[in-house]
Scaffold this motif. Structure first.
Motif, PDB file in Angstrom:
ATOM      1  N   ARG A  36      -5.862 -54.455   2.637  1.00 50.35           N
ATOM      2  CA  ARG A  36      -5.154 -53.230   3.510  1.00 50.35           C
ATOM      3  C   ARG A  36      -5.920 -53.466   4.873  1.00 50.35           C
ATOM      4  N   VAL A  37      -5.045 -53.085   5.798  1.00 54.24           N
ATOM      5  CA  VAL A  37      -5.628 -52.974   7.412  1.00 54.24           C
ATOM      6  C   VAL A  37      -5.538 -51.447   7.560  1.00 54.24           C
ATOM      7  N   ILE A  38      -6.528 -50.852   8.125  1.00 55.08           N
ATOM      8  CA  ILE A  38      -6.301 -49.446   8.511  1.00 55.08           C
ATOM      9  C   ILE A  38      -6.901 -49.463   9.722  1.00 55.08           C
ATOM     10  N   ASN A  39      -6.015 -48.816  10.755  1.00 53.60           N
ATOM     11  CA  ASN A  39      -6.205 -48.730  12.017  1.00 53.60           C
ATOM     12  C   ASN A  39      -6.461 -47.217  12.395  1.00 53.60           C
ATOM     13  N   MET A  40      -7.636 -47.030  13.386  1.00 52.85           N
ATOM     14  CA  MET A  40      -7.915 -45.602  13.753  1.00 52.85           C
ATOM     15  C   MET A  40      -7.089 -45.264  14.827  1.00 52.85           C
ATOM     16  N   SER A  41      -6.213 -44.154  14.487  1.00 56.24           N
ATOM     17  CA  SER A  41      -5.230 -43.729  15.428  1.00 56.24           C
ATOM     18  C   SER A  41      -5.994 -42.281  15.596  1.00 56.24           C
ATOM     19  N   SER A  42      -5.049 -41.318  16.138  1.00 53.64           N
ATOM     20  CA  SER A  42      -5.492 -39.966  16.783  1.00 53.64           C
ATOM     21  C   SER A  42      -4.378 -39.150  16.691  1.00 53.64           C
ATOM     22  N   VAL A  43      -4.453 -37.889  16.697  1.00 54.37           N
ATOM     23  CA  VAL A  43      -3.263 -36.972  16.832  1.00 54.37           C
ATOM     24  C   VAL A  43      -2.833 -37.071  18.139  1.00 54.37           C
ATOM     25  N   ALA A  44      -3.712 -38.032  19.184  1.00 53.27           N
ATOM     26  CA  ALA A  44      -2.930 -38.208  20.518  1.00 53.27           C
ATOM     27  C   ALA A  44      -1.887 -39.216  20.489  1.00 53.27           C
TER      28      ALA A  44
END
Length: 265
Positions: A139-147
């Motif tokens: 799995r690849v998990i990218n840290m995103s945001s509500v932005a």
């Protein structure tokens, strides 16, 4: 269990905050954790903390600037040497943020935001492909945001990078499914970390408050890494969940009005 037989995770931006909390969460669940960060002192302290609690053979660490292609390739090779060429989870967590009206933020700061938050994600994911492909169920998990849900005033470049990460995640989730690699992102609202301090304080913090801890985000990262549900975007906390769902249902004019009110424009 040998460290080469354990499930393993590579974490960028692992020296503190969300990255360190994720390292602790996965180490506690039996994972071998690879800690990579730009800050040597914080990185060494984080590695020592993991080693003290779970054993020196449960982690590795090395310096990494995700903007530097050669260092990215070297970091992935370092991780592979410790895991016998295995990578169960890649967590693209490294990120920066500069708060302020677009014209007041320097061009250099805008460039750094794009280089770390977007190009760094692309570089590290690309360099990790072979390890991910040869690890079943990776799995690849990218840290995103509500932005990433709607552009946020005073965070123009940051919002732009998170929108791009969202699109990158969606595209790669479809593209890499044939390799049995799942790709998703995690979308927290305001988190109590060093990123939100001093000059990086945003007007909306006063309205919405900072309600999440790094441990809260780490728990959702854990769910994203272990869930059998195929889900691309994982909001963190009630505020992010409401924003994610509301953006799809609320009229655009209402969303714009709410953002202008929160940022006090």
């Amino acid at each position: 269990m040998s460290r080469r037989d354990r499930p393993c995770i590579l974490i960028s931006g692992a020296a503190r905050g969300i990255g360190l909390a994720c390292a602790e969460r996965f180490a506690d669940a039996g994972y071998f954790v690879g800690l990579y960060d730009l800050e040597p002192v914080g990185l060494a302290a984080a590695a020592a903390q993991i080693a003290d609690r779970w054993g020196a053979d449960r982690c590795c660490h090395a310096l990494l600037d995700v903007r530097d292609h050669d260092r990215v390739v070297a970091a992935v090779a370092d991780f592979a040497a410790h895991t016998n060429g295995r990578m169960d989870v890649l967590l693209n967590n490294a990120g920066v943020m500069h708060v302020g009206r677009f014209e007041s933020v320097s061009a250099a700061e805008h460039q750094r935001t794009v280089a770390v938050n977007l190009q760094g994600v692309i570089e590290l994911t690309h360099a990790s492909f072979e390890l991910l492909r040869q690890t079943a169920g990776a799995r690849v998990i990218n840290m995103s945001s509500v932005a990433a849900i709607h552009g946020v005033p005073q965070m123009a470049s940051y919002s732009a990078t998170k929108h791009a990460v969202s699109g990158f995640t969606e595209a790669l989730e479809l593209e890499w499914a044939s390799y049995d690699i799942r790709v998703c992102d995690v979308m927290p609202a305001f988190v109590n970390t060093k990123l939100l301090s001093g000059t990086n304080k945003l007007s909306a913090e006063d309205v919405l408050g900072v309600r999440l801890t790094p441990a809260d985000v780490a728990q959702v990262v854990w769910l994203a890494a272990t869930s059998t549900r195929r889900r691309t975007h994982w909001p963190v906390g009630p505020q992010a969940t409401l924003a994610y769902r509301g953006d799809k249902l609320a009229p655009a004019a209402l969303v714009r009005a709410a953002l202008k009110w929160m940022i006090k424009l």
